[in-house]
Design a protein around this motif. Structure first.
Motif, PDB file in Angstrom:
ATOM      1  N   ALA A 113      42.480  23.528  42.947  1.00  0.00           N
ATOM      2  CA  ALA A 113      41.252  22.964  43.493  1.00  0.00           C
ATOM      3  C   ALA A 113      41.031  21.545  42.965  1.00  0.00           C
ATOM      4  O   ALA A 113      40.569  20.664  43.690  1.00  0.00           O
ATOM      5  CB  ALA A 113      40.056  23.846  43.128  1.00  0.00           C
ATOM      6  N   ALA A 114      41.366  21.322  41.693  1.00  0.00           N
ATOM      7  CA  ALA A 114      41.177  19.997  41.104  1.00  0.00           C
ATOM      8  C   ALA A 114      42.188  18.989  41.636  1.00  0.00           C
ATOM      9  O   ALA A 114      41.886  17.797  41.741  1.00  0.00           O
ATOM     10  CB  ALA A 114      41.276  20.085  39.577  1.00  0.00           C
ATOM     11  N   ASP A 115      43.394  19.447  41.987  1.00  0.00           N
ATOM     12  CA  ASP A 115      44.447  18.554  42.466  1.00  0.00           C
ATOM     13  C   ASP A 115      45.254  19.269  43.539  1.00  0.00           C
ATOM     14  O   ASP A 115      46.248  19.933  43.240  1.00  0.00           O
ATOM     15  CB  ASP A 115      45.347  18.127  41.306  1.00  0.00           C
ATOM     16  N   PRO A 116      44.849  19.149  44.811  1.00  0.00           N
ATOM     17  CA  PRO A 116      45.539  19.880  45.890  1.00  0.00           C
ATOM     18  C   PRO A 116      46.995  19.465  46.070  1.00  0.00           C
ATOM     19  O   PRO A 116      47.738  20.171  46.757  1.00  0.00           O
ATOM     20  CB  PRO A 116      44.711  19.532  47.135  1.00  0.00           C
ATOM     21  N   GLY A 279      37.983  44.777  44.994  1.00  0.00           N
ATOM     22  CA  GLY A 279      38.192  46.218  44.888  1.00  0.00           C
ATOM     23  C   GLY A 279      38.300  46.703  43.459  1.00  0.00           C
ATOM     24  O   GLY A 279      38.076  47.883  43.185  1.00  0.00           O
ATOM     25  N   ALA A 280      38.626  45.782  42.533  1.00  0.00           N
ATOM     26  CA  ALA A 280      38.755  46.151  41.124  1.00  0.00           C
ATOM     27  C   ALA A 280      37.446  46.012  40.367  1.00  0.00           C
ATOM     28  O   ALA A 280      37.417  46.194  39.153  1.00  0.00           O
ATOM     29  CB  ALA A 280      39.826  45.286  40.461  1.00  0.00           C
ATOM     30  N   GLY A 281      36.354  45.695  41.065  1.00  0.00           N
ATOM     31  CA  GLY A 281      35.059  45.594  40.410  1.00  0.00           C
ATOM     32  C   GLY A 281      34.822  44.268  39.726  1.00  0.00           C
ATOM     33  O   GLY A 281      34.065  44.199  38.752  1.00  0.00           O
ATOM     34  N   ASP A 282      35.440  43.200  40.217  1.00  0.00           N
ATOM     35  CA  ASP A 282      35.262  41.867  39.631  1.00  0.00           C
ATOM     36  C   ASP A 282      34.769  40.915  40.717  1.00  0.00           C
ATOM     37  O   ASP A 282      35.509  40.043  41.181  1.00  0.00           O
ATOM     38  CB  ASP A 282      36.592  41.388  39.045  1.00  0.00           C
ATOM     39  N   PRO A 283      33.506  41.037  41.147  1.00  0.00           N
ATOM     40  CA  PRO A 283      33.033  40.190  42.244  1.00  0.00           C
ATOM     41  C   PRO A 283      32.970  38.715  41.883  1.00  0.00           C
ATOM     42  O   PRO A 283      33.132  37.861  42.754  1.00  0.00           O
ATOM     43  CB  PRO A 283      31.641  40.753  42.551  1.00  0.00           C
ATOM     44  N   VAL A 284      32.740  38.381  40.608  1.00  0.00           N
ATOM     45  CA  VAL A 284      32.684  36.969  40.224  1.00  0.00           C
ATOM     46  C   VAL A 284      34.057  36.324  40.389  1.00  0.00           C
ATOM     47  O   VAL A 284      34.194  35.245  40.981  1.00  0.00           O
ATOM     48  CB  VAL A 284      32.181  36.826  38.771  1.00  0.00           C
ATOM     49  N   GLY A 285      35.101  36.992  39.877  1.00  0.00           N
ATOM     50  CA  GLY A 285      36.446  36.472  40.070  1.00  0.00           C
ATOM     51  C   GLY A 285      36.829  36.432  41.535  1.00  0.00           C
ATOM     52  O   GLY A 285      37.464  35.484  42.002  1.00  0.00           O
ATOM     53  N   ALA A 286      36.448  37.472  42.292  1.00  0.00           N
ATOM     54  CA  ALA A 286      36.755  37.515  43.717  1.00  0.00           C
ATOM     55  C   ALA A 286      36.101  36.352  44.455  1.00  0.00           C
ATOM     56  O   ALA A 286      36.717  35.719  45.322  1.00  0.00           O
ATOM     57  CB  ALA A 286      36.296  38.846  44.310  1.00  0.00           C
ATOM     58  N   LEU A 287      34.854  36.064  44.117  1.00  0.00           N
ATOM     59  CA  LEU A 287      34.144  34.975  44.781  1.00  0.00           C
ATOM     60  C   LEU A 287      34.763  33.626  44.437  1.00  0.00           C
ATOM     61  O   LEU A 287      34.891  32.747  45.291  1.00  0.00           O
ATOM     62  CB  LEU A 287      32.666  35.008  44.396  1.00  0.00           C
ATOM     63  N   THR A 288      35.149  33.454  43.181  1.00  0.00           N
ATOM     64  CA  THR A 288      35.775  32.196  42.775  1.00  0.00           C
ATOM     65  C   THR A 288      37.048  31.946  43.570  1.00  0.00           C
ATOM     66  O   THR A 288      37.259  30.854  44.115  1.00  0.00           O
ATOM     67  CB  THR A 288      36.100  32.227  41.270  1.00  0.00           C
ATOM     68  N   LEU A 289      37.923  32.947  43.655  1.00  0.00           N
ATOM     69  CA  LEU A 289      39.178  32.778  44.379  1.00  0.00           C
ATOM     70  C   LEU A 289      38.938  32.585  45.875  1.00  0.00           C
ATOM     71  O   LEU A 289      39.616  31.780  46.519  1.00  0.00           O
ATOM     72  CB  LEU A 289      40.079  33.983  44.140  1.00  0.00           C
ATOM     73  N   ALA A 290      37.977  33.324  46.437  1.00  0.00           N
ATOM     74  CA  ALA A 290      37.705  33.194  47.871  1.00  0.00           C
ATOM     75  C   ALA A 290      37.201  31.804  48.210  1.00  0.00           C
ATOM     76  O   ALA A 290      37.621  31.203  49.214  1.00  0.00           O
ATOM     77  CB  ALA A 290      36.692  34.256  48.308  1.00  0.00           C
ATOM     78  N   ARG A 291      36.301  31.275  47.397  1.00  0.00           N
ATOM     79  CA  ARG A 291      35.767  29.941  47.672  1.00  0.00           C
ATOM     80  C   ARG A 291      36.830  28.858  47.523  1.00  0.00           C
ATOM     81  O   ARG A 291      36.922  27.935  48.336  1.00  0.00           O
ATOM     82  CB  ARG A 291      34.585  29.660  46.746  1.00  0.00           C
ATOM     83  N   ILE A 292      37.649  28.962  46.478  1.00  0.00           N
ATOM     84  CA  ILE A 292      38.705  27.975  46.302  1.00  0.00           C
ATOM     85  C   ILE A 292      39.718  28.080  47.436  1.00  0.00           C
ATOM     86  O   ILE A 292      40.194  27.063  47.971  1.00  0.00           O
ATOM     87  CB  ILE A 292      39.397  28.163  44.939  1.00  0.00           C
ATOM     88  N   GLY A 293      40.062  29.303  47.830  1.00  0.00           N
ATOM     89  CA  GLY A 293      41.009  29.490  48.922  1.00  0.00           C
ATOM     90  C   GLY A 293      40.508  28.898  50.224  1.00  0.00           C
ATOM     91  O   GLY A 293      41.251  28.210  50.936  1.00  0.00           O
TER      92      GLY A 293
END
Length: 495
Positions: A113-116, A279-293
């Motif tokens: 995200a910092a350097d595409p 699905g592993a119960g980590d919505p914060v990590g999931a949201l971070t990856l989804a937004r960056i993706g």
């Protein structure tokens, strides 16, 4: 350049203070840099002080951003935090299995995200990483042509490929990865990770072996296939219940996709990983990856991929308990529309209108809005020709019925989904029905709930067991050399 401390176990607090002092930063400056980089304005110097005094340890989210702003490997901070926990230097913290793999992927995503261009990812593809989920996941009962040779244990350089933007290979579609990879994707339409994870790992090992022995031009040509093989191996490992193997596969896939100059596939990889963490119960990590993706792939993505990535964001936001933020993401996905023929990449062939509708329904159930969700989930949950998709969305449909107070309807749907779990061999789908079983506990005296409990007991010997059951626990069948005639041409979703 900030010096890296010498190798060896370090306590997190002193390490953080040392890295901060090397930059000449105050605790206030560290907090400000973290807020600016992450977009979360609420972190203060007091929290940084607690970290340095080891009154508290940061979670995966802040560990990832600390690695970015301090310019150090994420593994360095993760190992120090884990060492501090082992020594009891801080109060016990939640540390799910695979936390180091999550942190490594989150760190890599932040750097992209910092350097595409990919320069921030730096370094060669590690020999350990090239084995992907094969390192600890299940293997097929029989190898097609003898055991694959060991990969080079050291870190083979990419010969100039990973140091910066690589660009697509002239005359070669970025998604091309060979007929056997496409065939394995279509077997994933019918079978679950318990059957196919070993085959996906083996396919990745073969691709990695070819990559390590190729010259610079050959490696550049193989990068798209390596990215696709790693993504599929990660997906299959995750479906088999191997969280760490799945994240390791996605990490390799992200590096290879960025090196190949394919931001669309890199975004798809992070969307798949977000799906796994959700699905592993980590919505914060999931949201971070989804937004960056989504941010990284938006300009290069096809309409279908943009819609899928927005659905990943909406679902993670819903699971994080932020309903006001989930609705705009769902609306944006709806405005994007569905897949457009001729514009979608081959690896997204499985995405159709029924899948997108079910993704919306699943998010609405997570938001506690079962009324509009039930009709959206119904078609996908009742598609008997796609057993895993039917099982997964059947679990969400059953939860929607329970939210409406329709216990009999929920049990009927859950019973059908249970049979689809047996048909598909997907340990991930078992998790959905485990959730339903827990929610039915409040209705255990109702006849429908008792019937479902009996069906679950009868089916238990036939339920797939994945990596969570121990090394090699996943059952495996060798797929025939060709898909069976009349098999699905649409998928239960290969992520």
């Amino acid at each position: 350049m900030i010096p890296i401390p010498p190798p060896g176990p370090r306590l997190f607090g002193p390490l953080l203070a040392e890295l901060r002092s090397a930059r000449g930063w105050s605790q206030q400056r560290v907090a400000a840099e973290l807020c600016a980089a992450s977009g979360v304005p609420t972190l203060t110097r007091h929290e940084v002080s607690r970290w340095e005094r080891q009154r508290r340890l940061p979670g995966d989210f802040w560990l990832g951003w600390l690695a970015v702003v301090l310019g150090v490997p994420g593994e360095l901070l993760a190992e120090a935090a884990a060492h501090s926990r082992r020594l009891g230097a801080v109060p016990a913290a939640v540390d799910r299995a695979g936390s180091r793999a999550r942190l490594a992927l989150l760190t890599l995503a932040h750097r992209w995200a910092a350097d595409p261009t990919g320069a921030a990812l730096g370094g060669p593809l590690a020999g350990h990483a090239l084995t992907g989920p094969a390192g600890g996941g299940s293997r097929p009962d029989r190898e097609p042509a003898g055991p694959a040779p060991d990969l080079v244990p050291d870190e083979p350089p990419l010969a100039g490929v990973t140091g910066g933007p690589a660009g697509p290979v002239p005359g070669r579609p970025a998604a091309s990865a060979g007929g056997d990879l496409a065939e394995l994707r279509r077997w994933d339409d019918l079978l679950g990770g318990a059957d196919l994870a070993g085959h996906g790992a083996q396919r990745l090992r073969r691709t990695a072996r070819a990559f390590t022995v190729a010259g610079p031009a050959g490696r550049r040509r193989l990068l798209p296939g390596l990215a696709e093989s790693a993504q599929l191996a990660g997906w299959l490992a995750a479906d088999a219940g191997d969280l760490t193997g799945g994240l390791d596969g996605y990490r390799l896939a992200l590096r290879a996709a960025v090196a190949a100059g394919d931001p669309a596939f890199a975004g798809h990889v992070l969307g798949s990983a977000s799906h796994l963490l959700a699905g592993a119960g980590d919505p914060v990590g999931a949201l971070t990856l989804a937004r960056i993706g989504y941010a990284g792939a938006r300009d290069a993505a096809s309409p279908g991929l943009r819609a899928l990535l927005l659905h990943r964001v909406a679902f993670a936001v819903a699971l994080a308990g932020r309903p006001r933020a989930a609705r705009p993401a769902l609306d944006a996905a709806d405005r994007t529309g569905g897949p457009e023929p001729g514009r979608e990449p081959p690896w997204l062939y499985w995405l159709d209108e029924a899948e997108l509708a079910a993704l919306t329904g699943r998010t609405l159930v997570a938001l506690g809005r079962p009324g509009p969700a039930v009709p959206l989930l119904g078609p996908a949950a009742r598609g008997r020709d796609r057993p895993r998709r039917a099982a997964v969305y059947g679990g969400w449909l059953a939860r929607g019925y329970l939210q409406l107070g329709e216990v009999a309807g929920a049990c009927a749907v859950a019973g059908e989904a249970l049979l689809d779990v047996v048909r598909s061999g997907s340990p991930r789908a078992v998790g959905q029905l485990t959730e339903v079983r827990g929610r039915l506990a409040a209705h255990r005296d109702e006849p429908a709930a008792r019937r479902y409990a009996g069906l679950l007991t009868a089916a238990r010997p036939y339920l797939p067991v994945g990596a969570a059951g121990g090394p090699g626990a996943a059952r495996s069948r060798r797929p025939p050399s060709k898909p069976r005639q009349g098999g699905t041409t649409r998928s239960a979703g290969t992520g």
